[in-house]
Design an enzyme around this catalytic site. Structure first.
Site, PDB file in Angstrom:
ATOM      1  N   SER A   1       7.659 -10.287  23.501  1.00 62.15           N
ATOM      2  CA  SER A   1       7.444  -8.847  23.680  1.00 62.15           C
ATOM      3  C   SER A   1       8.633  -8.038  24.173  1.00 62.15           C
ATOM      4  CB  SER A   1       6.276  -8.605  24.621  1.00 62.15           C
ATOM      5  OG  SER A   1       5.090  -8.665  23.887  1.00 62.15           O
TER       6      SER A   1
ATOM      7  N   LYS B   1       7.432  -0.777  31.574  1.00 59.52           N
ATOM      8  CA  LYS B   1       6.265  -0.983  30.725  1.00 59.52           C
ATOM      9  C   LYS B   1       5.021  -0.787  31.590  1.00 59.52           C
ATOM     10  CE  LYS B   1       4.657  -4.756  27.676  1.00 59.52           C
ATOM     11  NZ  LYS B   1       5.001  -6.112  27.205  1.00 59.52           N
TER      12      LYS B   1
ATOM     13  N   SER C   1       5.200  -6.361  22.314  1.00 64.07           N
ATOM     14  CA  SER C   1       4.358  -5.308  22.823  1.00 64.07           C
ATOM     15  C   SER C   1       5.101  -4.282  23.684  1.00 64.07           C
ATOM     16  CB  SER C   1       3.219  -5.921  23.660  1.00 64.07           C
ATOM     17  OG  SER C   1       3.749  -6.615  24.774  1.00 64.07           O
TER      18      SER C   1
HETATM   19  N1  GLN Z   1       3.208 -10.625  19.771  1.00 62.97           N
HETATM   20  C1  GLN Z   1       2.829 -11.369  20.937  1.00 62.97           C
HETATM   21  C2  GLN Z   1       1.325 -11.437  21.017  1.00 62.97           C
HETATM   22  O1  GLN Z   1       0.694 -10.617  20.428  1.00 62.97           O
HETATM   23  C3  GLN Z   1       3.411 -10.678  22.119  1.00 62.97           C
HETATM   24  C4  GLN Z   1       2.938 -11.170  23.453  1.00 62.97           C
HETATM   25  C5  GLN Z   1       3.802 -10.709  24.578  1.00 62.97           C
HETATM   26  O2  GLN Z   1       4.974 -11.126  24.651  1.00 62.97           O
HETATM   27  N2  GLN Z   1       3.254  -9.911  25.479  1.00 62.97           N
HETATM   28  O3  GLN Z   1       0.794 -12.310  21.637  1.00 62.97           O
END
Ligand code: GLN
Length: 487
Positions: A178, A79, A154
């Protein structure tokens, strides 16, 4: 089977027997990236020549039969929130669009030392803020199972990539789902390890008290293999845990007969899609058949998890993102400015996307005098109650089963304009980050042609048991062997 769809385990077998070389394997995956990535858009950066060079070195290592690890010669990607020396690292943001780090994250170093072959960097929601990959400053990533749908977020680029054979595994980051949520949407395995199990050094921080680094893979065996390589104490990360790392793959075949599986009542009440619920109930029956003792348990503060998660996230993220100011690294405005303050304001105004700005503003608000006690402090207190919920649940059972997401992958554009609805997709994944416990998402079926994921949640440092149970499930089912047909 095509080389790009091989599991790590199978590819390793073929590499060691010299039936394939790492250069062949890496070239096959790169060719698949050329063929499919224009449709899926999982990658922000591909480092083709560098990958082939690493593959050549891996072949020499394999040939000498010395110092071979299960990941030697295996192509993977990370990532784009992990720093990679000499390779652009954007975190999905315009503010870092041309940033080239001087050092690599510990996780990348470890994989490099193991002989794994880095293919490039995966697309993501800007700074990890989002559940659909639509908050990337660059482009949307598409779900390989249906190109009109989101891959989740994400780590959406990473999940889409592993699912479509654009990398054999990926490294993601999970602050509030995420890794698990996109793994569920794309029919692959994703692990959020115990907080501190994997070093965060060189990861561009979102929420320092939640962020966990973990693998996205095709199956549980591969997930155990990757965690084995990346876990452990790192002197460069004071929060990394000193506990010894078990050899996860050796205990995978242990019987799970008699282990206690808890079904948290609260996770089966909150508006799950009917198709998702049916698939989850089928999975519970598989565990019963495997001899697990299934019992209902309660995590009474579940309702508070989402608001508490977002309040703490806003606060910590607004502090972490203060370093992007246009004066040291990353984007700096081209506008003529009168003062340093104007430079900072203008750079941040131009460099951050809408969702990031929203969260920074809310964070600054919740931390400000007069609101701190009512929001941030209270959220921290409720966080302790949520942690306590898990502690007492694990007195009654060994592991908990929950859906990963209340729905299957939604359409691109469906939730983008409505942040609250988007936040709601995280309802089942955030509590584990608040408690710091590990959770493994794995494929458990399909609803109207789209993958459904389930989570196995364990106590601190119980990754070994999660893998055993996940492995037993995959020995009994075929969901993880299904690949998307991309036309
Ligand atoms: N959906 C979560 C957020 O928007 C994801 C965060 C993450 O795990 N990076 O905060």
């Amino acid at each position: 089977m095509e080389l790009y769809n091989l599991s790590i385990r199978k590819a390793h077998e073929l590499l060691v027997k010299k039936q394939i070389s790492s250069v062949e394997l890496t070239s096959a995956v790169l060719a698949n990236i050329h063929r499919l990535d224009p449709k899926i858009r999982a990658y922000l950066t591909v480092v083709e020549q560098r990958a082939l060079e690493q593959a050549r070195k891996a072949d020499i290592r394999l040939h000498s039969r010395e110092n071979i690890t299960p990941l030697t010669g295996i192509p993977y990607a990370v990532k784009d929130c992990f720093s990679t020396r000499g390779i652009r690292t954007t975190c999905g943001s315009k503010i870092l669009q041309d940033y080239i780090p001087q050092y690599s994250a510990s996780v990348v170093e470890k994989l490099n030392n193991a002989g794994a072959v880095l293919l490039g960097k995966h697309n993501m929601d800007e700074f990890g803020m989002g559940s659909s990959c639509e908050n990337s400053a660059f482009f949307n990533t598409h779900n390989p199972w249906n190109l009109e749908r989101v891959p989740g977020g994400s780590s959406g680029g990473s999940a889409a990539s592993v699912s479509a054979g654009l990398s054999l595994f990926a490294i993601g980051e999970d602050t509030g789902g995420s890794i698990r949520m996109p793994a569920g949407f794309c029919n692959i395995v994703g692990l959020k390890p115990t907080y501190g199990r994997v070093s965060r050094y060189g990861h561009i921080a979102l929420v320092s008290s939640f962020d966990s680094v973990g693998p996205l893979t095709q199956d549980v065996y591969d997930c155990a293999t990757v965690l084995q390589t990346i876990a452990g104490k790192d002197p460069k990360d004071g929060t990394s845990l000193p506990d010894p790392v078990p050899i996860y793959t050796t205990s995978l075949e242990k019987s799970i007969n008699g282990l206690r599986l808890g079904i948290p009542r609260e996770y089966f009440q909150a508006g799950m899609e009917a198709g998702v619920e049916t698939v989850l109930q089928d999975a519970i029956r598989v565990f019963e058949k495997l001899g697990m003792q299934v019992q209902e348990v309660s995590l009474p503060h579940t309702r508070a998890a989402l608001p508490v998660y977002y309040l703490i996230l806003f606060a910590e993220a607004s502090a972490n993102l203060a370093r992007f100011d246009g004066t040291r690294f990353g984007y700096s405005t081209n506008q003529k400015v009168e003062s340093v303050i104007d430079l900072i304001l203008q750079t941040r105004q131009e460099g951050f996307g809408e969702e990031v700005k929203r969260r920074i503003m809310l964070g600054a608000y919740t931390l400000s005098a007069g609101y701190y006690d009512a929001y941030y402090l209270k959220a921290q207190k409720v966080r302790s109650l949520i942690r306590e919920d898990f502690r007492s649940a694990f007195e009654k059972c060994d592991v908990l089963l929950a859906p990963t997401c209340p729905t299957t992958a939604f359409k691109i554009g469906e939730k983008k304009q409505d942040p609250l609805t988007m936040y709601l997709s995280d309802i089942f994944v955030v509590a584990t980050n608040l408690a710091g416990v590990p959770a493994l998402s794995l494929p458990c079926g399909f609803s109207e042609g789209l993958p459904v994921g389930m989570q196995l949640i364990g106590n601190h440092l119980s990754e070994e048991i999660l893998f055993q149970i996940g492995y037993a499930y995959q020995a009994e089912t075929e969901w993880h062997n299904m690949h998307p047909l991309i036309t």
